[in-house]
Design a protein around this motif. Structure first.
Motif, PDB file in Angstrom:
ATOM      1  N   ARG A 191       6.450  -9.746  10.205  1.00  0.00           N
ATOM      2  CA  ARG A 191       4.886  -9.623  10.058  1.00  0.00           C
ATOM      3  C   ARG A 191       4.372 -10.600   9.024  1.00  0.00           C
ATOM      4  N   ARG A 220     -14.866  -5.932   8.904  1.00  0.00           N
ATOM      5  CA  ARG A 220     -13.859  -6.378   8.316  1.00  0.00           C
ATOM      6  C   ARG A 220     -13.215  -7.745   8.745  1.00  0.00           C
ATOM      7  N   LYS A 262      -1.814  -9.736   7.166  1.00  0.00           N
ATOM      8  CA  LYS A 262      -1.845  -9.180   5.876  1.00  0.00           C
ATOM      9  C   LYS A 262      -2.207 -10.053   4.955  1.00  0.00           C
ATOM     10  N   TYR A 288      -9.300  -8.301   2.605  1.00  0.00           N
ATOM     11  CA  TYR A 288      -9.694  -7.312   1.544  1.00  0.00           C
ATOM     12  C   TYR A 288     -10.678  -7.528   0.812  1.00  0.00           C
ATOM     13  N   GLU A 300      -9.969   0.037  12.660  1.00  0.00           N
ATOM     14  CA  GLU A 300      -8.937   0.691  11.748  1.00  0.00           C
ATOM     15  C   GLU A 300      -9.512   1.295  10.457  1.00  0.00           C
ATOM     16  N   ALA A 325      -6.807   0.569   4.762  1.00  0.00           N
ATOM     17  CA  ALA A 325      -5.548   0.109   4.807  1.00  0.00           C
ATOM     18  C   ALA A 325      -4.613   1.085   5.887  1.00  0.00           C
ATOM     19  N   GLY A 341       0.193  -2.171  12.134  1.00  0.00           N
ATOM     20  CA  GLY A 341       0.793  -1.640  11.492  1.00  0.00           C
ATOM     21  C   GLY A 341       2.134  -1.091  11.902  1.00  0.00           C
ATOM     22  N   ILE A 342       3.337  -0.948  10.825  1.00  0.00           N
ATOM     23  CA  ILE A 342       4.359  -0.654  11.278  1.00  0.00           C
ATOM     24  C   ILE A 342       4.692   0.889  11.186  1.00  0.00           C
ATOM     25  N   THR A 343       3.770   1.611  10.501  1.00  0.00           N
ATOM     26  CA  THR A 343       3.663   2.995  10.657  1.00  0.00           C
ATOM     27  C   THR A 343       2.848   3.566  11.955  1.00  0.00           C
ATOM     28  N   THR A 399       1.778   2.578   5.201  1.00  0.00           N
ATOM     29  CA  THR A 399       2.876   2.667   4.381  1.00  0.00           C
ATOM     30  C   THR A 399       2.734   3.536   3.208  1.00  0.00           C
TER      31      THR A 399
HETATM   32  C1  PLP Z   1      -1.110  -2.738   5.775  1.00  0.00           C
HETATM   33  C2  PLP Z   1      -2.320  -2.423   6.569  1.00  0.00           C
HETATM   34  C3  PLP Z   1      -2.222  -1.495   7.554  1.00  0.00           C
HETATM   35  C4  PLP Z   1      -0.936  -0.623   7.739  1.00  0.00           C
HETATM   36  O1  PLP Z   1       0.311  -1.111   7.826  1.00  0.00           O
HETATM   37  P1  PLP Z   1       1.646  -0.301   7.908  1.00  0.00           P
HETATM   38  O2  PLP Z   1       2.545  -1.331   8.304  1.00  0.00           O
HETATM   39  O3  PLP Z   1       1.411   0.875   8.602  1.00  0.00           O
HETATM   40  O4  PLP Z   1       1.650   0.061   6.221  1.00  0.00           O
HETATM   41  C5  PLP Z   1      -3.482  -0.943   8.343  1.00  0.00           C
HETATM   42  N1  PLP Z   1      -4.313  -1.695   7.980  1.00  0.00           N
HETATM   43  C6  PLP Z   1      -4.553  -2.711   6.999  1.00  0.00           C
HETATM   44  C7  PLP Z   1      -5.885  -3.634   6.989  1.00  0.00           C
HETATM   45  C8  PLP Z   1      -3.431  -3.093   6.137  1.00  0.00           C
HETATM   46  O5  PLP Z   1      -3.649  -4.052   5.604  1.00  0.00           O
END
Ligand code: PLP
Length: 358
Positions: free
Chosen positions: A95, A187, A197, A202, A233, A236, A259-261, A303
Motif C-alpha cells: 500500500r 475528505r 495514505k 488528514y 469511511e 481513520a 484498509g487492511i483491517t 489498525t
Molecule cells: C489507515 C486508514 C484506514 C484503515 O486502514 P487499516 O489498514 O485497516 O489500518 C482507514 N481510513 C483511513 C483514512 C486511513 O488512513
C-alpha cells in the motif's frame, strides 16, 4: 536486500513503560528509529538505526511547503510463547508503494522494507508489550527533502520508521462510539489522493473532526466528495453495516482508503458464511434502514482500534441508535476473531502473521 544497516544504540537506557494501560496512543516511542535516504542518483542508501530523536531538516525542504509525504500504520504483537509477530506487513508495504506512486515518490523493494521492519523491531524487541490487547504500533513514513520552493517532484526523500508501544484501544472491552455524518467538508474526491495514505488527506479532515468532537462525537463519517450522498469511511477507519442480515461496506472507488483491517474483516466474515457486499451505499439508504429497524449493526475497522462498534449516528441533526447503543454480536465476533489471530491466541488459518524470528 539492504547492503548494510548501521546500528547506533542509545547509551541512555530509557524506561520501558511497565503499565501499558497508562500509555497514551502514539505518545511514547521506543528507543530507536530506522532512517534511510533516497535520491535518484544513489537510490536507497545509508540505512541506519539510531536513537529516537530530532532529525535536522532544512525549513526549505519541500515536504513543508507541498506536503509530499506518505505513511503507514501497522502492528506487531507479542505471542503467548513470548515471540513477536507482524500482522500482514506485506500489505502495508504494497500500500505504501501505491500511495507513493500517487504522489510521485519512489517505491522500496518489498524485502528491503521488511528487513528494515524486522531489524528495528528486533533491536527494540523489549518494547513490544504483552498485556491483553496491547501491541507495538509501527509508523513507517517518507517525505520530500529537496530544498527549494519550486513545485515539482522532489529528487531526494527520507524514509523513517518509528515504533510505539500501545495499549488495547479498549481497556475495558470494546466500547461503542458516536459518529457524526459530515455534510459539509469532504475528505477526498475521486482522482485525488483519497486512496493514498498521505498526510495531506488528514490536513483536510481535521476541521470536521474538531467540530464533531466539540459536539461530543468521537468520529466523522465522510460522504463522497461530489454529491455528498454516498458513504465513504470514518476518520481513520473503514465502515461496515449489517443491514437486514447482509454486511455492506462502501466499495473502493478511489477516494476510500483501502484498509487492511477492512480486507481482513471481509475475508473472515465470508469464511464464517456471512454475505458481504462491497458497493455504493447512500446515506439515504442507511437512514431508511435505521428508521425501519433493518440497520442491525455498524462498526469501523482500522489498525489502531481493530474493530469499533458504532452505537449512535447523527445526520443533519437527526439521531439514530444502533443496537440500542450496545455492541452487536457480529461486531464482537469480528473483534475477537481478528485480535485472536493477531495476538497468537487463535490459529492463523489465513497465514496472515509474519514471525519476527525467521
Ligand atoms: C489507515 C486508514 C484506514 C484503515 O486502514 P487499516 O489498514 O485497516 O489500518 C482507514 N481510513 C483511513 C483514512 C486511513 O488512513
Amino acid at each position: 536486500m539492504i547492503k548494510e544497516i548501521k546500528i547506533q544504540l542509545r547509551d541512555d537506557k530509557r524506561e520501558i513503560p511497565q503499565d501499558i494501560s497508562k500509555v497514551k496512543f502514539g505518545k511514547t516511542f521506543s528507543d530507536h528509529m530506522f532512517l534511510m535516504d533516497y535520491n535518484s542518483k544513489d537510490g536507497w542508501h545509508d540505512a541506519r538505526i539510531v536513537p529516537h530523536g530530532p532529525i535536522p531538516i532544512d525549513p526549505g525542504a519541500m515536504v513543508f511547503h507541498y506536503a509530499q509525504e506518505i505513511f503507514e500504520g501497522m502492528k506487531a504483537y507479542r505471542r503467548p510463547d513470548g515471540g513477536v509477530q507482524f500482522f500482514r506487513p506485506y500489505e502495508n508495504i504494497k500500500r505504501m508503494a501505491r500511495s507513493g506512486e500517487r504522489v510521485s515518490m519512489p517505491a522500496m523493494d518489498e524485502d528491503m522494507f521488511m528487513e528494515a521492519l524486522r531489524k528495528l523491531v528486533e533491536v527494540d524487541k523489549d518494547w513490544v508489550p504483552s498485556a491483553a490487547g496491547s501491541s507495538l504500533y509501527i509508523r513507517p513514513f517518507m517525505f520530500a527533502t529537496d530544498v527549494g520552493l519550486g513545485v515539482h517532484a522532489s529528487d531526494s526523500y527520507l524514509f523513517c520508521i518509528l515504533t510505539c508501544p500501545v495499549a488495547s484501544y479498549y481497556p475495558e472491552g470494546i466500547n461503542p462510539i458516536k459518529i457524526m455524518i459530515e455534510d459539509e467538508d469532504v475528505r477526498a474526491v475521486r482522482g485525488g489522493t483519497g486512496f493514498a495514505k498521505c498526510g495531506g488527506n488528514y490536513a483536510a479532515s481535521i476541521r470536521a473532526s474538531k467540530r464533531a468532537s466539540e459536539k461530543g462525537f468521537s468520529q466523522v463519517l465522510w460522504l463522497d466528495g461530489v454529491e455528498r450522498k454516498y458513504i465513504e469511511e470514518v476518520g481513520a477507519m473503514n465502515i461496515m453495516f449489517k443491514i437486514d442480515g447482509k454486511i455492506i461496506t462502501p466499495a473502493l472507488n478511489g477516494s476510500v482508503l483501502p484498509g487492511i483491517t477492512r480486507m481482513s474483516s471481509m475475508e473472515l466474515l465470508r469464511s464464517w458464511g456471512y454475505e458481504v457486499e462491497e458497493r455504493l451505499i447512500s446515506v439515504d439508504e442507511l437512514m431508511e434502514a435505521a428508521k425501519n429497524g433493518k440497520l442491525e449493526e455498524a462498526w469501523g475497522t482500522g489498525t489502531a482500534a481493530v474493530v469499533s462498534p458504532v452505537g449512535r449516528l447523527t445526520y443533519k441533526g437527526e439521531d439514530f441508535t444502533v443496537q440500542d447503543g450496545g455492541i452487536g454480536p457480529v461486531t464482537q465476533k469480528l473483534y475477537d476473531g481478528l485480535t485472536g489471530i493477531q495476538s497468537g491466541k487463535v490459529e492463523d488459518t489465513f497465514h496472515w502473521m509474519e514471525k519476527l524470528e525467521k
